[in-house]
Scaffold this motif. Structure first.
Motif, PDB file in Angstrom:
ATOM      1  N   TYR A 172      60.584  37.997  81.493  1.00 27.82           N
ATOM      2  CA  TYR A 172      61.819  37.386  81.027  1.00 27.82           C
ATOM      3  C   TYR A 172      61.777  35.870  81.226  1.00 27.82           C
ATOM      4  N   CYS A 173      61.428  35.407  82.428  1.00 29.16           N
ATOM      5  CA  CYS A 173      61.360  33.961  82.686  1.00 29.16           C
ATOM      6  C   CYS A 173      60.325  33.314  81.765  1.00 29.16           C
ATOM      7  N   ALA A 174      59.229  34.036  81.514  1.00 35.12           N
ATOM      8  CA  ALA A 174      58.148  33.478  80.699  1.00 35.12           C
ATOM      9  C   ALA A 174      58.515  33.421  79.223  1.00 35.12           C
ATOM     10  N   SER A 175      59.640  34.027  78.824  1.00 35.70           N
ATOM     11  CA  SER A 175      60.060  33.882  77.430  1.00 35.70           C
ATOM     12  C   SER A 175      60.490  32.435  77.172  1.00 35.70           C
ATOM     13  N   CYS A 176      60.802  31.661  78.223  1.00 42.86           N
ATOM     14  CA  CYS A 176      61.038  30.219  78.074  1.00 42.86           C
ATOM     15  C   CYS A 176      59.941  29.405  78.746  1.00 42.86           C
ATOM     16  N   HIS A 177      59.656  29.696  80.009  1.00 42.60           N
ATOM     17  CA  HIS A 177      58.680  28.895  80.758  1.00 42.60           C
ATOM     18  C   HIS A 177      57.262  29.285  80.356  1.00 42.60           C
ATOM     19  N   GLY A 178      56.557  28.369  79.688  1.00 43.93           N
ATOM     20  CA  GLY A 178      55.210  28.665  79.214  1.00 43.93           C
ATOM     21  C   GLY A 178      55.219  28.949  77.726  1.00 43.93           C
TER      22      GLY A 178
ATOM     23  N   ALA B 112      70.020  26.639  93.984  1.00 40.98           N
ATOM     24  CA  ALA B 112      71.014  25.634  93.564  1.00 40.98           C
ATOM     25  C   ALA B 112      71.654  26.030  92.231  1.00 40.98           C
ATOM     26  N   TYR B 113      70.875  26.652  91.330  1.00 39.41           N
ATOM     27  CA  TYR B 113      71.454  27.137  90.065  1.00 39.41           C
ATOM     28  C   TYR B 113      72.416  28.292  90.343  1.00 39.41           C
ATOM     29  N   ARG B 114      72.011  29.166  91.275  1.00 38.52           N
ATOM     30  CA  ARG B 114      72.837  30.334  91.600  1.00 38.52           C
ATOM     31  C   ARG B 114      74.186  29.918  92.146  1.00 38.52           C
TER      32      ARG B 114
ATOM     33  N   LYS C 130      75.511  24.470  92.483  1.00 40.69           N
ATOM     34  CA  LYS C 130      75.293  23.108  92.971  1.00 40.69           C
ATOM     35  C   LYS C 130      74.568  22.280  91.908  1.00 40.69           C
ATOM     36  N   ARG C 131      73.580  22.881  91.251  1.00 40.14           N
ATOM     37  CA  ARG C 131      72.905  22.235  90.120  1.00 40.14           C
ATOM     38  C   ARG C 131      73.424  22.917  88.849  1.00 40.14           C
ATOM     39  N   PRO C 132      74.372  22.280  88.142  1.00 35.02           N
ATOM     40  CA  PRO C 132      75.027  22.982  87.040  1.00 35.02           C
ATOM     41  C   PRO C 132      74.149  23.103  85.791  1.00 35.02           C
TER      42      PRO C 132
ATOM     43  N   ILE D 130      72.235  27.646  81.260  1.00 36.53           N
ATOM     44  CA  ILE D 130      71.047  28.414  80.880  1.00 36.53           C
ATOM     45  C   ILE D 130      70.371  28.997  82.117  1.00 36.53           C
ATOM     46  N   MET D 131      70.137  28.173  83.134  1.00 41.14           N
ATOM     47  CA  MET D 131      69.463  28.695  84.324  1.00 41.14           C
ATOM     48  C   MET D 131      70.401  29.551  85.182  1.00 41.14           C
ATOM     49  N   ALA D 132      71.718  29.300  85.132  1.00 42.90           N
ATOM     50  CA  ALA D 132      72.647  30.176  85.874  1.00 42.90           C
ATOM     51  C   ALA D 132      72.582  31.586  85.285  1.00 42.90           C
TER      52      ALA D 132
ATOM     53  N   VAL E 119      66.426  14.508  79.455  1.00 47.47           N
ATOM     54  CA  VAL E 119      67.698  15.206  79.700  1.00 47.47           C
ATOM     55  C   VAL E 119      68.101  15.052  81.168  1.00 47.47           C
ATOM     56  N   GLN E 120      67.146  15.279  82.079  1.00 49.06           N
ATOM     57  CA  GLN E 120      67.477  15.244  83.509  1.00 49.06           C
ATOM     58  C   GLN E 120      67.944  13.861  83.950  1.00 49.06           C
ATOM     59  N   LEU E 121      67.247  12.814  83.493  1.00 48.28           N
ATOM     60  CA  LEU E 121      67.632  11.463  83.918  1.00 48.28           C
ATOM     61  C   LEU E 121      69.019  11.107  83.398  1.00 48.28           C
TER      62      LEU E 121
ATOM     63  N   VAL F  33      76.601  14.071  86.116  1.00 45.86           N
ATOM     64  CA  VAL F  33      76.723  15.527  85.935  1.00 45.86           C
ATOM     65  C   VAL F  33      75.944  16.184  87.074  1.00 45.86           C
ATOM     66  N   TYR F  34      74.784  15.584  87.401  1.00 48.92           N
ATOM     67  CA  TYR F  34      74.028  15.972  88.581  1.00 48.92           C
ATOM     68  C   TYR F  34      74.331  14.962  89.683  1.00 48.92           C
ATOM     69  N   ALA F  35      74.801  15.456  90.821  1.00 44.72           N
ATOM     70  CA  ALA F  35      75.036  14.559  91.944  1.00 44.72           C
ATOM     71  C   ALA F  35      74.625  15.245  93.239  1.00 44.72           C
TER      72      ALA F  35
HETATM   73  C1  HEC Z   1      66.458  30.521  78.029  1.00 40.79           C
HETATM   74  C2  HEC Z   1      65.332  29.772  78.620  1.00 40.79           C
HETATM   75  C3  HEC Z   1      65.036  29.938  80.088  1.00 40.79           C
HETATM   76  C4  HEC Z   1      64.854  31.094  80.808  1.00 40.79           C
HETATM   77  C5  HEC Z   1      64.950  32.539  80.306  1.00 40.79           C
HETATM   78  C6  HEC Z   1      64.524  30.690  82.151  1.00 40.79           C
HETATM   79  N1  HEC Z   1      64.507  29.331  82.257  1.00 40.79           N
HETATM   80 FE1  HEC Z   1      64.155  28.255  83.948  1.00 40.79          FE
HETATM   81  N2  HEC Z   1      64.683  26.548  82.983  1.00 40.79           N
HETATM   82  C7  HEC Z   1      65.054  26.461  81.654  1.00 40.79           C
HETATM   83  C8  HEC Z   1      65.570  25.133  81.400  1.00 40.79           C
HETATM   84  C9  HEC Z   1      66.095  24.615  80.069  1.00 40.79           C
HETATM   85  C10 HEC Z   1      65.531  24.431  82.639  1.00 40.79           C
HETATM   86  C11 HEC Z   1      66.064  23.032  82.938  1.00 40.79           C
HETATM   87  C12 HEC Z   1      67.502  23.269  83.417  1.00 40.79           C
HETATM   88  C13 HEC Z   1      68.222  22.044  83.936  1.00 40.79           C
HETATM   89  O1  HEC Z   1      68.711  21.280  83.118  1.00 40.79           O
HETATM   90  O2  HEC Z   1      68.305  21.890  85.170  1.00 40.79           O
HETATM   91  C14 HEC Z   1      64.945  25.347  83.599  1.00 40.79           C
HETATM   92  C15 HEC Z   1      64.704  25.025  84.946  1.00 40.79           C
HETATM   93  C16 HEC Z   1      64.090  25.856  85.858  1.00 40.79           C
HETATM   94  C17 HEC Z   1      63.703  25.474  87.206  1.00 40.79           C
HETATM   95  C18 HEC Z   1      63.857  24.097  87.845  1.00 40.79           C
HETATM   96  C19 HEC Z   1      62.588  23.305  87.651  1.00 40.79           C
HETATM   97  C20 HEC Z   1      62.645  21.857  88.064  1.00 40.79           C
HETATM   98  O3  HEC Z   1      61.703  21.123  87.750  1.00 40.79           O
HETATM   99  O4  HEC Z   1      63.626  21.434  88.686  1.00 40.79           O
HETATM  100  C21 HEC Z   1      63.150  26.585  87.773  1.00 40.79           C
HETATM  101  C22 HEC Z   1      62.586  26.713  89.175  1.00 40.79           C
HETATM  102  C23 HEC Z   1      63.187  27.666  86.785  1.00 40.79           C
HETATM  103  N3  HEC Z   1      63.763  27.173  85.644  1.00 40.79           N
HETATM  104  C24 HEC Z   1      62.708  28.966  86.983  1.00 40.79           C
HETATM  105  C25 HEC Z   1      63.034  30.033  86.153  1.00 40.79           C
HETATM  106  C26 HEC Z   1      62.889  31.430  86.514  1.00 40.79           C
HETATM  107  C27 HEC Z   1      62.305  31.943  87.819  1.00 40.79           C
HETATM  108  C28 HEC Z   1      63.365  32.167  85.464  1.00 40.79           C
HETATM  109  C29 HEC Z   1      63.542  33.660  85.349  1.00 40.79           C
HETATM  110  C30 HEC Z   1      64.461  34.248  86.316  1.00 40.79           C
HETATM  111  C31 HEC Z   1      63.776  31.215  84.421  1.00 40.79           C
HETATM  112  N4  HEC Z   1      63.573  29.959  84.890  1.00 40.79           N
HETATM  113  C32 HEC Z   1      64.242  31.593  83.182  1.00 40.79           C
HETATM  114  C33 HEC Z   1      64.956  27.478  80.713  1.00 40.79           C
HETATM  115  C34 HEC Z   1      64.837  28.828  81.025  1.00 40.79           C
END
Ligand code: HEC
Ligand code: HEC
Ligand code: HEC
Length: 333
Positions: free
Chosen positions: A174-180, A203-205, A208-210, A213-215, A295-297, A304-306
């Protein structure tokens, strides 16, 4: 005159008693099966339409939405956050979702009657008393636009295939459907340490880091798997694409800023460069994606990030041109 006033007072009292009775005695039928009284659906829907028309941002504020990486990111989010109610293109939502009142329209129907700026407003704000949720993080227009980019691709019938998660899918997949896979605004995780990644997931959970998508992502997998996922992704190469390589001029400008800073901007490398003992205060930026860094900067600069006061202070005086140059420098290959 007196009689008129008395009659009006009596009617008002009667109306109020009626309203109290409806509330206190349960006279209003809240059953979804019974649906709305005739005319009520029309009133609600017309109110909804006009409310969106009034509040949507202007068409000039709509960014470029035909970027393939932005669409892919929106699609990745849509696949878990929206499919349960609106279905995937060509596929219906479950019978239970279809029994909602009002019924969530199937995706092709949901996007059919709105412009991009209106879709933005709907996805950011949700619709009260319908079950349509608002965006789960504040200040993340960039993420909402990614979803709108996907919705517009559905309108144009050029949407990429969704990677739907089934009961048997592993969290890594699931995570790899975006990351990679996606690139662009999605960060490379293989540059970073497992400890840093895990701290970000927490922090996403907690919010704290809004990030909506990651929440959504971290609440879609069991919490006890997060640590393992952080380790896995710290060690898994990510070769997805990014924006084209920047001009040498931009990279040189970014390098000067990162190394030397200015009166208002501290040197980034003081915290993000490696120290003599091999440690650093902030995360690695070298080799990170341009799209993600920009985007992050912007988020740090705009407050938005503090969640890290020093980092927020470091970005506070950056101009858009500085951000572009810094991102080009750190992403250089
Ligand atoms: C729908 C696409 C998507 C999915 C699915 C996703 N991510 Fe992400 N991920 C992102 C994006 C976009 C960001 C940047 C978010 C932000 O603005 O902080 C991010 C940020 C992160 C970061 C922070 C990296 C950093 O450099 O600060 C981590 C760690 C991470 N993801 C891990 C995961 C894990 C583990 C999963 C699975 C549970 C996951 N991601 C699923 C899109 C996704
Ligand atoms: C819990 C169910 C639910 C989820 C999850 C949900 N929606 Fe909705 N959505 C609804 C309902 C119900 C409506 C219908 C409101 C109405 O017509 O009064 C709606 C309406 C919409 C509309 C307007 C369509 C129209 O003309 O009525 C759009 C666009 C939309 N949703 C997009 C999304 C996107 C994108 C996501 C994911 C980020 C999402 N929705 C998540 C239930 C949901
Ligand atoms: C005083 C130390 C410090 C300075 C100076 C600083 N940063 Fe940071 N930065 C940090 C820390 C610490 C974090 C991580 C915060 C956290 O996760 O708690 C961070 C996070 C970041 C991130 C998010 C990276 C990611 O993968 O999530 C980016 C991008 C960034 N900094 C860029 C910069 C740039 C560009 C500069 C120069 C203009 C800069 N920083 C100056 C300390 C600093």
């Amino acid at each position: 005159m007196r009689a008129v006033l008395l009659t009006m007072a009596a009617l008002a009292a009667l109306g109020l008693t009626g309203a109290v009775a409806v509330v206190a005695l349960g006279l209003y039928n809240v059953s979804a099966v019974a649906g709305h009284l005739p005319g009520v659906s029309w009133v609600l829907h017309t109110t909804f339409r006009n409310s969106v028309w009034l509040r949507a941002p202007s068409e000039e504020e709509v960014p470029e939405l035909d970027d393939a990486e932005l669409i892919a990111l929106g699609a990745g989010h849509y696949a878990t956050a929206c499919v349960p109610c609106h279905g995937a293109p060509g596929q219906e939502a479950s019978a239970t979702m279809q029994a909602m009142v009002p019924e969530p329209p199937q995706i092709e129907e949901a996007v059919a009657h709105w412009e991009a700026n209106e879709l933005f407003w709907i996805v950011e704000n949700g619709i009260k008393m319908t079950g349509m949720p608002g965006w789960p993080a504040e200040g993340r227009d960039d993420e909402v636009w990614a979803v709108v980019a996907y919705l517009v691709s559905v309108q144009g019938e050029v949407a990429p295939e969704l990677e739907l998660q089934t009961g048997g899918s592993e969290p890594e997949e699931y995570c790899a459907s975006c990351h990679g896979e996606v690139g662009g605004q999605v960060p490379r995780l293989d540059l970073l340490s497992a400890e840093y990644l895990e701290a970000q997931l927490q922090a996403y959970r907690s919010g704290k880091r809004p990030s909506g998508i990651m929440a959504q992502a971290v609440t879609s997998v069991p919490e006890e798997r997060l640590s393992e996922l952080a380790t896995h992704f710290a060690e898994t190469a990510d070769e997805a694409g990014d924006a084209p390589v920047a001009s040498a001029e931009l990279v040189v400008k970014g390098e000067a800023l990162a190394r030397e800073g200015t009166r208002d901007v501290p040197t980034c490398l003081a915290c993000h460069g490696e120290r003599e003992d091999g440690r650093r205060k902030g995360p690695v930026l070298d080799g990170q994606r341009r799209g993600f860094l920009e985007v992050q900067l912007t988020l740090w600069r705009d407050g938005v990030y503090a969640y890290d006061p020093l980092m927020h202070a470091a970005a506070r005086d950056l101009s858009n041109e500085d951000i572009e140059a810094l991102a080009a420098y750190f992403a250089r290959r």
